[in-house]
Motif scaffolding. Structure first.
Motif, mmCIF file in Angstrom:
data_model
loop_
_atom_site.group_PDB
_atom_site.id
_atom_site.type_symbol
_atom_site.label_atom_id
_atom_site.label_comp_id
_atom_site.label_asym_id
_atom_site.label_seq_id
_atom_site.Cartn_x
_atom_site.Cartn_y
_atom_site.Cartn_z
ATOM 1 N N TYR A 37 -9.103 -3.710 2.251
ATOM 2 C CA TYR A 37 -9.878 -2.964 3.241
ATOM 3 C C TYR A 37 -11.105 -3.734 3.716
ATOM 4 O O TYR A 37 -11.518 -3.576 4.878
ATOM 5 C CB TYR A 37 -10.196 -1.560 2.732
ATOM 6 C CG TYR A 37 -8.963 -0.703 2.790
ATOM 7 C CD1 TYR A 37 -8.437 -0.315 4.026
ATOM 8 C CD2 TYR A 37 -8.270 -0.336 1.647
ATOM 9 C CE1 TYR A 37 -7.264 0.432 4.106
ATOM 10 C CE2 TYR A 37 -7.107 0.410 1.722
ATOM 11 C CZ TYR A 37 -6.618 0.790 2.952
ATOM 12 O OH TYR A 37 -5.460 1.523 3.041
ATOM 13 N N GLN A 38 -11.671 -4.582 2.870
ATOM 14 C CA GLN A 38 -12.761 -5.452 3.336
ATOM 15 C C GLN A 38 -12.236 -6.423 4.383
ATOM 16 O O GLN A 38 -12.872 -6.647 5.418
ATOM 17 C CB GLN A 38 -13.378 -6.218 2.165
ATOM 18 C CG GLN A 38 -14.229 -5.357 1.274
ATOM 19 C CD GLN A 38 -14.662 -6.069 0.002
ATOM 20 O OE1 GLN A 38 -14.382 -7.242 -0.190
ATOM 21 N NE2 GLN A 38 -15.352 -5.350 -0.861
ATOM 22 N N THR A 41 -11.614 -4.679 7.693
ATOM 23 C CA THR A 41 -12.852 -4.422 8.423
ATOM 24 C C THR A 41 -13.354 -5.682 9.133
ATOM 25 O O THR A 41 -13.831 -5.605 10.265
ATOM 26 C CB THR A 41 -13.937 -3.905 7.449
ATOM 27 O OG1 THR A 41 -13.465 -2.684 6.860
ATOM 28 C CG2 THR A 41 -15.246 -3.637 8.169
#
Length: 61
Positions: A37-38, A41
């Motif tokens: 998810y990092q 993003t």
């Protein structure tokens, strides 16, 4: 574990499997869901690839 290009490719392949979650696909390639998810993003192309993989999995159901 680092999210190498090879792991990204394997992750996306896992994510294309119907019923597979991002958490399960991440675990299958040895990275944390937080790393996924990092990256999502920060990397617009990766986010698009994830969306496409999920759409493929959904169509295959």
């Amino acid at each position: 574990m680092r999210l190498t290009p090879e792991r990204v490719a394997r992750f996306l392949e896992e994510l294309r499997t119907p019923g597979t979650t991002a958490l399960a696909a991440a675990a299958a390639v040895g990275v944390s869901d937080a790393a996924i998810y990092q990256r999502r993003t920060r990397d617009r192309e990766f986010a698009k690839a994830m969306d496409a993989a999920r759409a493929e999995a959904k169509q295959a159901m």
